[in-house]
Design an enzyme around this catalytic site. Structure first.
Site, PDB file in Angstrom:
ATOM      1  N   TYR A  64      84.148   8.099 -23.531  1.00  0.00           N
ATOM      2  CA  TYR A  64      83.249   9.199 -24.159  1.00  0.00           C
ATOM      3  C   TYR A  64      82.568   8.605 -25.187  1.00  0.00           C
ATOM      4  O   TYR A  64      82.743   7.710 -25.800  1.00  0.00           O
ATOM      5  CB  TYR A  64      84.082  10.400 -24.869  1.00  0.00           C
ATOM      6  CG  TYR A  64      83.846  11.611 -24.317  1.00  0.00           C
ATOM      7  CD1 TYR A  64      82.723  12.242 -24.341  1.00  0.00           C
ATOM      8  CD2 TYR A  64      84.970  12.029 -23.561  1.00  0.00           C
ATOM      9  CE1 TYR A  64      82.644  13.727 -23.546  1.00  0.00           C
ATOM     10  CE2 TYR A  64      84.879  13.517 -22.920  1.00  0.00           C
ATOM     11  CZ  TYR A  64      83.724  14.034 -22.829  1.00  0.00           C
ATOM     12  OH  TYR A  64      83.708  15.102 -22.338  1.00  0.00           O
ATOM     13  N   GLU A  66      79.264  10.296 -26.934  1.00  0.00           N
ATOM     14  CA  GLU A  66      78.361  11.313 -27.470  1.00  0.00           C
ATOM     15  C   GLU A  66      77.887  10.662 -28.874  1.00  0.00           C
ATOM     16  O   GLU A  66      78.463  10.122 -29.481  1.00  0.00           O
ATOM     17  CB  GLU A  66      79.047  12.638 -27.938  1.00  0.00           C
ATOM     18  CG  GLU A  66      79.409  13.518 -26.639  1.00  0.00           C
ATOM     19  CD  GLU A  66      80.109  14.750 -26.914  1.00  0.00           C
ATOM     20  OE1 GLU A  66      80.623  15.024 -28.160  1.00  0.00           O
ATOM     21  OE2 GLU A  66      80.471  15.459 -25.901  1.00  0.00           O
ATOM     22  N   ASP A 241      56.623  14.458 -14.731  1.00  0.00           N
ATOM     23  CA  ASP A 241      57.818  14.215 -14.240  1.00  0.00           C
ATOM     24  C   ASP A 241      57.215  13.131 -13.330  1.00  0.00           C
ATOM     25  O   ASP A 241      56.871  13.455 -12.181  1.00  0.00           O
ATOM     26  CB  ASP A 241      58.309  15.586 -13.771  1.00  0.00           C
ATOM     27  CG  ASP A 241      59.550  15.194 -12.945  1.00  0.00           C
ATOM     28  OD1 ASP A 241      60.032  14.243 -12.493  1.00  0.00           O
ATOM     29  OD2 ASP A 241      60.150  16.339 -12.570  1.00  0.00           O
ATOM     30  N   THR A 270      63.629  10.464 -12.618  1.00  0.00           N
ATOM     31  CA  THR A 270      64.864  10.065 -12.042  1.00  0.00           C
ATOM     32  C   THR A 270      64.903   8.379 -11.935  1.00  0.00           C
ATOM     33  O   THR A 270      63.892   8.019 -12.054  1.00  0.00           O
ATOM     34  CB  THR A 270      65.201  10.634 -10.592  1.00  0.00           C
ATOM     35  OG1 THR A 270      64.189  10.176  -9.771  1.00  0.00           O
ATOM     36  CG2 THR A 270      65.310  11.896 -10.616  1.00  0.00           C
ATOM     37  N   LYS A 273      65.185   7.168  -7.238  1.00  0.00           N
ATOM     38  CA  LYS A 273      64.307   7.136  -6.040  1.00  0.00           C
ATOM     39  C   LYS A 273      63.435   5.915  -5.621  1.00  0.00           C
ATOM     40  O   LYS A 273      64.289   4.737  -5.741  1.00  0.00           O
ATOM     41  CB  LYS A 273      63.350   8.308  -6.191  1.00  0.00           C
ATOM     42  CG  LYS A 273      64.075   9.779  -6.538  1.00  0.00           C
ATOM     43  CD  LYS A 273      63.318  10.894  -6.434  1.00  0.00           C
ATOM     44  CE  LYS A 273      63.549  12.134  -7.207  1.00  0.00           C
ATOM     45  NZ  LYS A 273      64.663  12.856  -6.574  1.00  0.00           N
ATOM     46  N   ARG A 279      71.963   6.873  -9.528  1.00  0.00           N
ATOM     47  CA  ARG A 279      71.551   8.342  -9.594  1.00  0.00           C
ATOM     48  C   ARG A 279      71.549   8.647 -11.137  1.00  0.00           C
ATOM     49  O   ARG A 279      72.669   8.471 -11.786  1.00  0.00           O
ATOM     50  CB  ARG A 279      72.607   9.170  -8.800  1.00  0.00           C
ATOM     51  CG  ARG A 279      73.001   9.152  -7.450  1.00  0.00           C
ATOM     52  CD  ARG A 279      73.293  10.480  -6.800  1.00  0.00           C
ATOM     53  NE  ARG A 279      72.548  11.437  -6.886  1.00  0.00           N
ATOM     54  CZ  ARG A 279      71.544  11.703  -5.976  1.00  0.00           C
ATOM     55  NH1 ARG A 279      71.300  10.688  -5.069  1.00  0.00           N
ATOM     56  NH2 ARG A 279      70.708  12.632  -6.265  1.00  0.00           N
TER      57      ARG A 279
HETATM   58  N1  PLP Z   1      61.921  15.888 -10.640  1.00  0.00           N
HETATM   59  C1  PLP Z   1      61.268  15.730  -9.436  1.00  0.00           C
HETATM   60  C2  PLP Z   1      59.836  15.717  -9.418  1.00  0.00           C
HETATM   61  C3  PLP Z   1      62.062  15.402  -8.203  1.00  0.00           C
HETATM   62  O1  PLP Z   1      61.648  15.520  -7.123  1.00  0.00           O
HETATM   63  C4  PLP Z   1      63.603  15.738  -8.334  1.00  0.00           C
HETATM   64  C5  PLP Z   1      64.463  15.491  -7.310  1.00  0.00           C
HETATM   65  O2  PLP Z   1      64.197  15.737  -6.025  1.00  0.00           O
HETATM   66  C6  PLP Z   1      64.137  16.237  -9.571  1.00  0.00           C
HETATM   67  C7  PLP Z   1      63.234  16.297 -10.626  1.00  0.00           C
HETATM   68  C8  PLP Z   1      65.528  16.205  -9.971  1.00  0.00           C
HETATM   69  O3  PLP Z   1      66.327  15.312  -9.664  1.00  0.00           O
HETATM   70  P1  PLP Z   1      67.852  15.420  -9.548  1.00  0.00           P
HETATM   71  O4  PLP Z   1      68.205  15.576  -8.283  1.00  0.00           O
HETATM   72  O5  PLP Z   1      68.371  14.057 -10.112  1.00  0.00           O
HETATM   73  O6  PLP Z   1      68.375  16.238 -10.751  1.00  0.00           O
END
Ligand code: PLP
Length: 478
Positions: A64, A66, A241, A270, A273, A279
């Site tokens: 843990y 935190e 994002d 993320t 990808k 992950r």
């Molecule tokens: N943001 C975007 C643009 C995504 O394409 C995705 C997932 O496909 C996410 C966020 C969410 O990612 P996660 O599945 O790791 O929560």
């Protein structure tokens, strides 16, 4: 790295697992076989390196932790501090970011951290309030706050789902759709491209608290400098994002106006990808948001996952090597070759091509829904996912599109020549698939017919195509 070491590591791990629950060991082995044998074109997936995978399977999982580096709510976190600090340092250096928070467990979590950081900051930080007001220099402070009160203060403007936006950008099935009044910007119906004048107009009308850039299914570059100017013109926080294209930013394929990091107040991603890590998620931000971002746990996250942060540190170190830039460029070259191969065979692509890692095929030209096309391709050993196209008449479940991406096949080593062969396989399956009918004779959006012999033949051709590029060549489980 000796191939023997990788084989020994994974074989030994499976032996230990098999002694407790052999079915799990078998499933892990079967997953490797499946991944090795299928042509993976899922735009959001990749293959992490053996070092990244191995960094996750250990006793860091037992801790843990935190809090943040050096400020934990649990004793004994010195080694977690080491890996978290390393992951954050690699992230800052790789992306040129002022601050990196590497605890989010996934992309959705990273976005939640970002939303709450922005909201909390607007509420709590007098300094930022002043800074924000300065950006809308025609408003006095009193005017500004009166306006915010009037607006209800929680508005988000992001890309519409059918134009390629993500659920977490204020759409109903995600909590962001409940936290924010959402309005979306789409794409130009003729070109399929973002129309920045329309975004500016929407921002002027709607006055969002957060302007979101970024997407899951838009096959083109986005000009983040222009989006930042739009955000500034209405005093919005600009968030990007970059979950899908972080690898292209890391590999310096997207630079200048197309690199979100220097332009956005806050960037989420993320790590699994195009970035090719474990992950997980991550937030990068400008210094004024750092304190709020670091409160992600316990604000909206459970305890950090130290084993995944260790793997993030490994993957980010890999992404800082010169060969990652070459990899990122090959992802785009491959996507463009795939697009060309499809176009030359008569396919219709949203925006007519790509300049990132993904291609969106409008399969209505083949007389199919996305769902029918996805299944027919799967029967033929080609793994893709269905996706809406702009103004999709078939909605988000059946869709009219197939999204394909090249990060995974590029990791295996396939190049532009193999992309042309891949285009041929996809086109063959889609032209040979016929939409089916319901029992009452009406057209079905799910049923289809595809000759099983043809599907088998394509699957064999796909396997042959992959044979020259073995997945995890250093891992022999036999
Ligand atoms: N943001 C975007 C643009 C995504 O394409 C995705 C997932 O496909 C996410 C966020 C969410 O990612 P996660 O599945 O790791 O929560």
């Amino acid at each position: 790295m000796s191939r023997n070491a990788e084989s020994t590591a994974f074989r030994s791990a499976l032996e230990v697992i098999r002694a407790v629950e052999p079915r799990v060991a078998d499933a892990i082995g079967a997953e490797l076989t499946d991944q090795r044998e299928s042509l993976k074109l899922i735009a959001s997936e990749n293959y992490a390196s053996p070092a990244t995978l191995l960094a996750m399977g250990n006793w860091f999982s037992d801790k843990y932790a935190e809090g943040t580096v050096g400020r934990r709510f649990y004793a004994g976190c010195q080694n977690v501090d080491t890996v978290e600090a390393l992951a954050a340092e690699h992230a800052r250096e790789l992306f040129g970011a002022a601050h990196a928070y590497v605890q989010p467990h996934s992309g959705i979590d990273a976005n939640l951290v970002a939303f709450w950081a922005v909201l909390a900051d607007r509420v709590e930080s007098p300094a930022l309030k002043k800074a924000q007001v300065r950006q809308v220099n025609d408003l006095s402070e009193a005017d500004w706050f009166a306006l915010r009160r009037e607006l209800g203060n929680q508005r988000m403007l992001g890309m519409s789902l059918d134009a390629g936006g993500h659920l977490t950008h204020g759409f109903r099935p995600n909590i962001s759709g409940k936290m924010f009044d959402q309005r979306s910007y789409g794409t130009d119906p003729t070109t399929g491209l973002i129309d920045y004048d329309r975004v500016a107009e929407a921002a002027r009308e709607f006055k969002p608290l957060i302007l979101v850039g970024g997407y899951s299914a838009y096959p083109r570059k986005v000009n983040f400098r222009i989006l930042r100017e739009i955000a500034d013109s209405v005093g919005a926080t600009f968030m990007v994002d970059m979950a899908h294209f972080a690898g292209l930013v890391a590999g310096k394929v997207f630079t200048g106006d197309f690199d979100p990091v220097p332009h956005a107040h806050i960037v989420t991603t993320t790590t699994h990808k195009s970035l090719r890590g474990p992950r997980g998620g991550m937030v990068l931000c400008q210094p004024e948001l750092a304190d709020q971002v670091d409160r992600g746990c316990p604000m909206v996250l459970g305890g950090p996952l130290p084993h995944v942060m260790a793997a993030k540190a490994v993957a980010l170190a890999e992404a800082r090597r010169p060969d990652f830039a070459d990899y990122a460029q090959r992802i785009v070259d491959n996507a463009q070759a795939l697009a060309e191969g499809l176009l030359s065979r008569g396919a219709t692509l949203v925006t007519g091509g790509t300049d990132n890692h993904l291609v969106l095929i409008d399969v209505s030209g083949y007389g199919l829904t996305g769902r029918q096309a996805e299944q027919a391709l799967l029967d033929s050993g080609i793994v893709t996912n269905r996706n809406s196209v702009p103004q999709d008449p078939n909605g988000a479940w059946y869709t009219s599109g197939i999204r394909i991406g090249t990060p995974a096949l590029t990791t295996r080593g396939l190049g532009t020549a193999e992309m042309d062969q891949t285009a041929e396989l996809i086109h063959t399956v889609l032209t040979q698939t016929t939409a089916g009918a319901n029992a009452d004779g009406t057209p079905s959006k799910a049923k289809y017919t595809l000759d099983a012999g043809l599907a088998d033949k394509v699957a064999r051709q796909a396997t042959d195509l992959l044979a020259t590029y073995p997945l995890y060549p250093g891992v022999d489980l036999s």
